[in-house]
Structure formats: C-alpha cells, structure tokens
Design an enzyme around this catalytic site. Structure first.
Site, PDB file in Angstrom:
ATOM      1  N   ASP A 140       0.857  -1.017   0.137  1.00 15.06           N
ATOM      2  CA  ASP A 140       0.061  -0.013  -0.144  1.00 15.06           C
ATOM      3  C   ASP A 140       0.983   1.240   0.011  1.00 15.06           C
ATOM      4  OD1 ASP A 140      -2.607   0.963  -0.194  1.00 15.06           O
ATOM      5  OD2 ASP A 140      -2.718   1.673   1.921  1.00 15.06           O
ATOM      6  N   LYS A 193      13.341   6.765 -12.327  1.00 11.73           N
ATOM      7  CA  LYS A 193      12.469   6.797 -10.941  1.00 11.73           C
ATOM      8  C   LYS A 193      12.585   5.367 -10.483  1.00 11.73           C
ATOM      9  CE  LYS A 193       7.438   6.491  -9.885  1.00 11.73           C
ATOM     10  NZ  LYS A 193       6.108   6.466 -10.483  1.00 11.73           N
TER      11      LYS A 193
HETATM   12  P1  IMP Z   1      -1.240   1.888  -4.379  1.00 15.38           P
HETATM   13  O1  IMP Z   1      -1.340   1.693  -2.896  1.00 15.38           O
HETATM   14  O2  IMP Z   1       0.020   1.537  -4.951  1.00 15.38           O
HETATM   15  O3  IMP Z   1      -2.795   1.372  -5.275  1.00 15.38           O
HETATM   16  O4  IMP Z   1      -1.304   3.773  -4.506  1.00 15.38           O
HETATM   17  C1  IMP Z   1      -2.236   4.429  -4.021  1.00 15.38           C
HETATM   18  C2  IMP Z   1      -2.177   5.874  -4.664  1.00 15.38           C
HETATM   19  O5  IMP Z   1      -1.268   6.492  -4.380  1.00 15.38           O
HETATM   20  C3  IMP Z   1      -2.342   5.822  -6.215  1.00 15.38           C
HETATM   21  O6  IMP Z   1      -3.623   5.572  -6.660  1.00 15.38           O
HETATM   22  C4  IMP Z   1      -1.684   6.850  -6.692  1.00 15.38           C
HETATM   23  O7  IMP Z   1      -2.544   7.895  -6.650  1.00 15.38           O
HETATM   24  C5  IMP Z   1      -0.703   7.213  -5.542  1.00 15.38           C
HETATM   25  N1  IMP Z   1       0.822   6.563  -5.953  1.00 15.38           N
HETATM   26  C6  IMP Z   1       1.390   5.539  -5.624  1.00 15.38           C
HETATM   27  N2  IMP Z   1       2.535   5.252  -6.212  1.00 15.38           N
HETATM   28  C7  IMP Z   1       2.577   6.192  -7.040  1.00 15.38           C
HETATM   29  C8  IMP Z   1       3.848   6.932  -7.774  1.00 15.38           C
HETATM   30  O8  IMP Z   1       4.840   6.088  -8.031  1.00 15.38           O
HETATM   31  N3  IMP Z   1       3.478   8.108  -8.333  1.00 15.38           N
HETATM   32  C9  IMP Z   1       2.495   8.776  -8.227  1.00 15.38           C
HETATM   33  N4  IMP Z   1       1.551   8.447  -7.385  1.00 15.38           N
HETATM   34  C10 IMP Z   1       1.377   7.344  -6.906  1.00 15.38           C
END
Ligand code: IMP
Length: 195
Positions: free
Chosen positions: A68, A171
């Site tokens: 997460d 990145k």
């Molecule tokens: P998740 O837990 O990986 O689904 O991330 C949750 C939210 O955080 C995503 O929907 C993005 O809005 C933001 N997010 C996560 N990783 C990134 C990244 O590497 N770049 C930009 N936004 C991110």
C-alpha cells in the site's frame, strides 16, 4: 517457493518477478481467478497492507504479500496518505487529485512531502513489514507527461526533475516502491537460500 502477490496490477507483478530469483514462484490474484477488490479500510498504510495480505492468507492459506502506498504532505498532517487514490473522490481521478492537492497548498512555502510504500509479508505463519520512502516536495505546477498518480507534481530531493519528467528506469532507482520491494526481495532471496 510459491508466493501470492495480493494485486491485480500486472505491471506490479511483473516488476517483482524480475527482481526475484527463480526460487520464488510469484502469482498474482488473477492467477487465482480472483478479480474483485480486496477491502482496504485501514487508517494507515500498514493496516491496509496487512489487511490485504491477511485476506489472501485466510482465503487460500498460502504465503503472500500485499503493498500500500501513500503521498504524505507535511503541512497537511500527512494527507492524502492512505486516501491518496481517492483524495478527490471515489472515481480515483489523478488529475482531480492533483488539482485538489495544489489548491490546498496554494500560497504555502513548506511543500515537503514523501511517498511511502509499505509491504506486508506473511510467510510460514509469520507477519513482517517492509517500508520504502522517497523524500521530496510538491511542485507549484504539474511538470512532465510520464508516470501516473501524483508523479507530475512530485519532485524527489535526489533529482532536479519531477517523477513524470523522468524515464521510468530513473524513477525506479529511487522510488518508494522500488525501495520497499528491494527490502522484500533481499529478505526473500536470503530466506530461500536458508531453506
Ligand atoms: P497503491 O497503494 O499503489 O495503489 O497507491 C495508492 C495511490 O497512491 C495511487 O492511486 C496513486 O494516486 C498514488 N501513488 C502510488 N504510487 C505512486 C507513484 O509512484 N507515483 C505517483 N503516485 C503514486
């Protein structure tokens, strides 16, 4: 060893497969024919990652992990944090999320922020957490076209470009997710050797 990654995001699953040796057989939720979303109702990234890993472990009884991620902005007391995906609403619209964030930070000089990823691993009935962080700041205006989510407004301290202006390989050298994944893969590669 078989390990389930609690995600339906094929990109993330491929990324982790390429980082792990052949001793780990990584499967994602689609390999289990599970296409629903796993509930994420925690108040912290740690709670959500554990909730997803425990869901998979209880249902299939297998070793597994879940991740997460959140963007934590200092002057917003860590928001959007655990709500990053749906900051501007349930439709998970990145452009709307960025607009809301920039509005909240209008006129604000302290723009310090970080991306933080937490991975919860359940292996042989033990639970472990791994964390990856990248420190940076929120730009006044979006810059760059690559990446996803908040990438156009996040500039890591270690670079002069926003995440959305960087090639993905660049990145991946410094990102929160790559750092958390590296800790996980280092642990798993040692674990597999010790078996
Ligand atoms: P998740 O837990 O990986 O689904 O991330 C949750 C939210 O955080 C995503 O929907 C993005 O809005 C933001 N997010 C996560 N990783 C990134 C990244 O590497 N770049 C930009 N936004 C991110």
């Amino acid at each position: 060893m078989e390990l389930i990654f609690a995600t339906n995001n094929q990109h993330k699953a491929l990324e982790i497969k390429s980082l792990l040796g052949k001793s780990m057989n990584i499967k994602s939720l689609s390999d289990l024919n599970f296409t629903d979303e796993i509930p994420e109702t925690g108040k912290t990234l740690e709670e959500n990652a554990l909730q997803k890993a425990r869901f998979v472990h209880q249902r299939w009884g297998k070793n597994c992990f879940a991740d997460d991620t959140g963007l934590e902005v200092d002057t917003l007391n860590g928001a959007p944090g655990v709500l990053s995906a749906r900051y501007a609403g349930e439709e998970k619209n990145s452009a709307a999320n960025i607009r809301k964030l920039l509005k909240k930070l209008e006129g604000q000089n302290n723009r310090k922020a970080r991306f933080r990823t937490v991975i919860a691993l359940i292996i042989d009935e033990k639970e472990m957490l791994f964390e990856g962080v990248v420190e940076g700041r929120i730009l006044e205006n979006p810059k760059g076209k690559d990446g996803f989510g908040y990438d156009p407004v996040f500039k890591p301290n270690e670079a002069d470009l926003s995440f959305a202006q960087m090639p993905l390989a660049e990145k991946n050298l410094i990102s929160h997710r790559a750092r958390a994944m590296k800790k996980l893969t280092d642990f798993l590669n040692n674990y597999a050797e010790d078996l």
